[in-house]
Design an enzyme around this catalytic site. Structure first.
Site, PDB file in Angstrom:
ATOM      1  CG  ASP A 197      27.164   2.207  86.169  1.00 56.00           C
ATOM      2  OD1 ASP A 197      25.992   2.477  86.525  1.00 56.00           O
ATOM      3  OD2 ASP A 197      28.099   2.074  86.978  1.00 56.00           O
ATOM      4  CD  GLU A 198      21.491   0.990  87.723  1.00 55.34           C
ATOM      5  OE1 GLU A 198      21.703   1.052  88.952  1.00 55.34           O
ATOM      6  OE2 GLU A 198      20.405   1.321  87.196  1.00 55.34           O
TER       7      GLU A 198
END
Length: 301
Positions: A197-198
């Site tokens: 989720d980066e």
């Protein structure tokens, strides 16, 4: 009385003479025709031989070019020049098959190159392209006297979305977030998925630091809005860490590391916000890594 008997004899002589004359003419014409026929036959043989030689020469030349192209391919290049293959003979069929093979190889290499430099889920560029563009942005900044910023972004509470709604909804959310980021950045900026989720944003040609704050605030505000994903309403936010060239680091790797440290500081301060990098963050990061190592060592023993 003599004249009456000699008339038929003279007619016979004249007829015989004409027959002999016609026979001689026929023999001459036959001889000339045979001579011409032999001449034309010789020309036909020579022309046929010339055509055969030219065809063989063309076939050898085409086969030679195919051999050169095949060797070039084994050396790792597909930029080969092939002759035009017309007709339906064996060489033309081989040449056309060779052309199709090269086109197929080019398409496969293009696809593999894309897969190596892009995220398969969001279709965003990945770390490989980020490092390349960041290196070029630094060089350009040295000439233009502009700032370059790296914004490291982590989605808040993404794990809860995955655990509650499943990975399919989580993937759909990542795709939606990627689209929101792209819509709210300038064309010259680069948005990259780092993994999980980066995300990371490369911001170039910064005349004033207020631009960075504006971009960070915009991204935060956009993600505050409820998102409908797979028929489910999802609430999410993000934490952003920012590092600047030339103030915070001189190399792409250090800029990324410092932005990552700033992102963790934003999470520590309550999430849903952004933080600029400071030197204290490096010390905090080192302390955190050391503490985690000590805890793991203690648990292992």
């Amino acid at each position: 009385h003599r004249d009456l008997h000699s008339f038929p004899t003279r007619r016979s002589s004249d007829l015989y003479a004409r027959i002999l004359s016609n026979t001689s003419f026929i023999q001459q014409e036959s001889s000339r025709l045979l001579h011409n026929t032999a001449f034309y036959a010789l020309i036909a043989v020579l022309v046929g031989a010339l055509i055969t030689w030219l065809l063989l020469r063309s076939m050898v030349a085409q086969l030679s070019q195919l051999a050169v192209a095949a060797h070039a391919i084994t050396q790792g290049t597909l930029q080969v020049k092939l002759p035009k293959f017309n007709g339906n003979d064996e060489v033309a069929t081989l040449g056309k098959a060779f052309e199709l093979m090269i086109q197929s190889l080019k398409a496969q290499i293009k696809e593999l190159s894309y897969q190596a430099s892009h995220d398969s889920l969001t279709k965003l560029p990945n770390r490989v392209i980020l490092l390349d563009r960041l290196q070029r942005a630094i060089k350009h900044s040295q000439q233009a006297q502009h700032y370059v910023a790296v914004m490291f972004i982590d989605l808040d509470h993404f794990k809860e979305v995955n655990d509650s709604y499943g990975h399919e909804t989580g993937d759909a959310l990542l795709i939606e977030v990627a689209a929101i980021f792209k819509q709210n950045l300038r064309p010259i900026d680069t948005i990259v998925r780092m993994g999980g989720d980066e995300f990371c944003v490369l911001v170039e040609e910064i005349d004033h630091l207020g631009l960075i704050s504006d971009i960070a605030n915009t991204l935060n505000e956009q993600l505050k809005q409820p998102l409908v994903v797979n028929g489910k309403t999802v609430f999410i936010s993000c934490s952003i860490g920012i590092s600047l060239y030339p103030d915070d680091a001189q190399t792409p790797e250090t800029l990324l590391r410092n932005a990552d440290s700033a992102m963790y500081r934003a999470k520590e301060l309550g999430r849903n916000g952004y933080q600029f990098y400071t030197c204290e963050m490096t010390h905090r990061a080192l302390e955190r890594v050391q503490l985690e190592s000590e805890i793991r060592f203690a648990l292992a023993n």
